[in-house]
Design a protein around this motif. Structure first.
Motif, PDB file in Angstrom:
ATOM      1  N   ASN A 195       1.770 -15.210   4.666  1.00 15.54           N
ATOM      2  CA  ASN A 195       0.707 -16.181   4.342  1.00 15.54           C
ATOM      3  C   ASN A 195      -0.597 -15.931   5.099  1.00 15.54           C
ATOM      4  N   THR A 196      -0.608 -14.928   5.971  1.00 19.17           N
ATOM      5  CA  THR A 196      -1.865 -14.558   6.643  1.00 19.17           C
ATOM      6  C   THR A 196      -2.494 -13.329   5.973  1.00 19.17           C
ATOM      7  N   ASP A 200       6.409 -17.472   4.011  1.00 19.31           N
ATOM      8  CA  ASP A 200       6.615 -17.916   5.398  1.00 19.31           C
ATOM      9  C   ASP A 200       7.317 -16.884   6.268  1.00 19.31           C
ATOM     10  N   LEU A 201       7.708 -15.783   5.659  1.00 23.34           N
ATOM     11  CA  LEU A 201       8.380 -14.732   6.441  1.00 23.34           C
ATOM     12  C   LEU A 201       7.412 -13.599   6.756  1.00 23.34           C
ATOM     13  N   THR A 202       7.782 -12.761   7.704  1.00 25.29           N
ATOM     14  CA  THR A 202       6.945 -11.602   8.023  1.00 25.29           C
ATOM     15  C   THR A 202       7.112 -10.545   6.926  1.00 25.29           C
ATOM     16  N   ALA A 203       6.186  -9.590   6.938  1.00 30.12           N
ATOM     17  CA  ALA A 203       6.255  -8.497   5.958  1.00 30.12           C
ATOM     18  C   ALA A 203       7.575  -7.745   6.121  1.00 30.12           C
ATOM     19  N   GLU A 204       7.925  -7.476   7.373  1.00 27.68           N
ATOM     20  CA  GLU A 204       9.146  -6.717   7.654  1.00 27.68           C
ATOM     21  C   GLU A 204      10.387  -7.447   7.156  1.00 27.68           C
ATOM     22  N   ARG A 205      10.423  -8.760   7.399  1.00 24.58           N
ATOM     23  CA  ARG A 205      11.587  -9.559   7.001  1.00 24.58           C
ATOM     24  C   ARG A 205      11.737  -9.572   5.478  1.00 24.58           C
ATOM     25  N   ASN A 206      10.597  -9.628   4.776  1.00 21.53           N
ATOM     26  CA  ASN A 206      10.640  -9.572   3.310  1.00 21.53           C
ATOM     27  C   ASN A 206      11.243  -8.258   2.842  1.00 21.53           C
ATOM     28  N   VAL A 207      10.744  -7.154   3.403  1.00 26.11           N
ATOM     29  CA  VAL A 207      11.238  -5.843   2.953  1.00 26.11           C
ATOM     30  C   VAL A 207      12.719  -5.688   3.299  1.00 26.11           C
ATOM     31  N   LEU A 208      13.080  -6.083   4.511  1.00 27.38           N
ATOM     32  CA  LEU A 208      14.491  -5.955   4.932  1.00 27.38           C
ATOM     33  C   LEU A 208      15.403  -6.751   4.010  1.00 27.38           C
ATOM     34  N   PHE A 209      14.971  -7.982   3.686  1.00 24.64           N
ATOM     35  CA  PHE A 209      15.817  -8.827   2.835  1.00 24.64           C
ATOM     36  C   PHE A 209      16.010  -8.204   1.446  1.00 24.64           C
ATOM     37  N   PHE A 210      14.903  -7.868   0.798  1.00 22.42           N
ATOM     38  CA  PHE A 210      15.040  -7.367  -0.574  1.00 22.42           C
ATOM     39  C   PHE A 210      15.759  -6.011  -0.612  1.00 22.42           C
ATOM     40  N   ALA A 211      15.533  -5.181   0.420  1.00 17.29           N
ATOM     41  CA  ALA A 211      16.236  -3.891   0.449  1.00 17.29           C
ATOM     42  C   ALA A 211      17.735  -4.092   0.658  1.00 17.29           C
TER      43      ALA A 211
END
Lengths: 252, 247
Positions: A134-135, A91-102
């Motif tokens: 999810n897109t 449900d998150l954007t690609a950027e938000r995923n990368v920012l979070f895990f980094a």
């Protein structure tokens, strides 16, 4: 080449069943070490133990001469993990995923943004940064799965079957990316079922079966070992070597 | 703390952006209180209306459900895979487990506070007037305990579905025994005495005594007991949490 990981006598059991039988190997700086093996060979278990997330029952693992458990969090911060399953927030954007895990690797502020930019650019997802996961197509999710593992620029990148179920274009992009990361100084541990991938990217190969290491060497040395039995060096493929070593019967 | 904050923020966002959970935390108790309050209005008086009764009793039932939210936030399928990546990262295992407790606590507190405010404005439910803070304190203590209980049981059973089944059955029993759906003190002395075995009864009695009698005698033991149980639950959760269960 400096040895960065040294595994000795590694054993792992699930309940009473031993699945890894005292294996040992090293991972050297700057190499792409590929793990090959049929289903149930113990590749993923071995990989998960090396990540420090799965405990083992016997043997030792050291990182640059020190047990990985002497400073587990410090050790983990040097790794980048690409799990076999997609580990993303859909449900998150690609950027938000990368920012979070980094951010879990301690990256903050400009370094975090820079790491995110690098990872998305490297995986060809810059123009999709603001789109929700999810897109995405399967191939894009696989690439994002890698982006989340490299934003903090790890020393050792562990990739567990990163190209499962994707189109040839995405696979080619990933394999080129793996070679590129090695050129940038990353060490890579890579598991796969695909022989052609191993032939294309590996600098060294470990073949596992039933919890044991049954062969180890370069693509060329493994083929050379098989050619005397089967055919000439030109006709022997890695698949021939693999089937010779692991047998042709079906696995569950 | 920076890493904990990142995980907590994301856990909270996962709860806030799930329409099902938002409905379950806000729409469901709101609708249930309004419907039961309306249907049972003839059975209650004017001092304590049916809305006043269910506005407190069903809020307590809602507080029990903090356990469901927290169990979902730690092992629900949609979240399990990304949680696995957190396990691989250089983060203390306690952060992973405790952030789910805290996120569920904050989510439920925000949701139930909104429900209480809406009910107070629309149907004038009495939450104690100037003593509202005491009812809020009980809600906070209850929310935290049940949020921690959900995570702990889920870490023990390693399955969110089984956890929810077990806890919802137990909570339904507590709710009936504690008189959350209908007052049971009129069913005889024995049943009234047994009802004190339910935490719902303690919470309900403490709230009503504060709201209608200005009697705070149950407040300290109840909050103290819940705080103690919460601490125990968090410790047990940390003991049972194993990152490898995600792999």
């Amino acid at each position: 080449m400096q040895t960065i990981i040294e595994v000795n006598g590694l054993k792992k059991s699930y309940k009473d069943k031993e699945v890894i039988h005292g294996i040992g190997f090293t991972v050297n700086e700057g190499e792409i070490l590929c793990f090959l093996g049929p289903n149930g060979a113990g590749k993923s278990t071995t990989i998960n133990i090396i990540t420090g997330a799965l405990r083992f029952d016997g043997g030792s693992i050291s990182y640059k001469g020190e047990s990985i458990y002497s400073d587990l969090l410090g050790y983990k911060s040097r790794l980048g993990i690409v799990p076999q399953d997609l580990a993303l927030y859909e449900d998150l954007t690609a950027e938000r995923n990368v920012l979070f895990f980094a951010s879990l690797y301690g990256l903050k502020g400009e370094a975090l943004k820079e790491g995110c930019r690098f990872a998305l650019e490297f995986t060809g997802l810059s123009d999709k940064a603001k789109d929700k996961v999810n897109t995405f197509s399967g191939g894009m999710k696989r690439r994002l799965n890698i982006a989340c593992a490299i934003a903090h620029k790890p020393e050792l990148l562990i990739m567990d079957e990163p190209t499962v179920g994707i189109d040839p274009q995405s696979r080619k992009h990933i394999l080129e990316g793996v070679k590129q990361l090695r050129k940038q100084g990353m060490t890579i541990l890579y598991t796969t079922h695909y022989m052609e991938e191993v032939e294309e990217i590996s600098t060294r190969i470990i073949i596992m079966d039933l919890g044991n290491i049954i062969a180890e060497g370069t693509n060329e040395s493994l083929k050379a070992g098989a050619e005397s039995n089967d055919a000439s060096a030109e006709t022997v493929s890695l698949e021939t070597v693999f089937l010779q070593l692991t047998g042709k019967s079906l696995r569950n | 703390m920076y890493k904990f904050k990142q995980i907590f923020r994301l856990d909270l966002m996962n709860l806030l952006t799930n329409p099902m959970w938002v409905f379950y935390a806000i729409g469901f108790p709101l609708a249930l209180i309004l419907v039961l309050g309306f249907l049972m209005s003839g059975s209650y008086g004017h001092t304590v209306t049916s809305y006043d009764y269910y506005g407190v009793a069903l809020m307590i039932f809602g507080i029990f459900n903090a356990a469901t939210f927290s169990a979902n936030s730690i092992m629900e399928e949609r979240i399990k895979s990304p949680n696995m990546r957190i396990v691989y990262s250089p983060v203390r295992p306690f952060y992973i487990h405790f952030s789910k407790v805290l996120a569920s606590f904050v989510f439920c507190t925000a949701a139930y506070s909104l429900v209480a405010v809406l009910l107070h404005i629309t149907v004038g439910i009495n939450y104690g007037g100037a003593d509202w803070w005491a009812a809020l304190a009980i809600m906070l203590a209850g929310n935290f305990f049940f949020a921690s209980l959900g995570v702990t049981v889920c870490c023990l059973l390693k399955n969110e579905g089984i956890t929810n089944n077990i806890l919802s059955t137990l909570f339904a029993l507590f709710a009936i025994l504690g008189g959350l759906f209908f007052p049971i003190d009129g069913l005889g002395k024995a049943i009234s005495a047994i009802s004190w075995l339910s935490p719902a009864k303690w919470m309900l009695a403490a709230c009503f005594r504060i709201i209608y009698d200005g009697d705070f005698t149950l407040l300290a033991p109840l909050i103290g007991g819940l705080a103690l149980l919460s601490a125990l639950s968090v410790l047990l959760g940390a003991r049972f949490f194993r990152g490898e269960d995600y792999i």
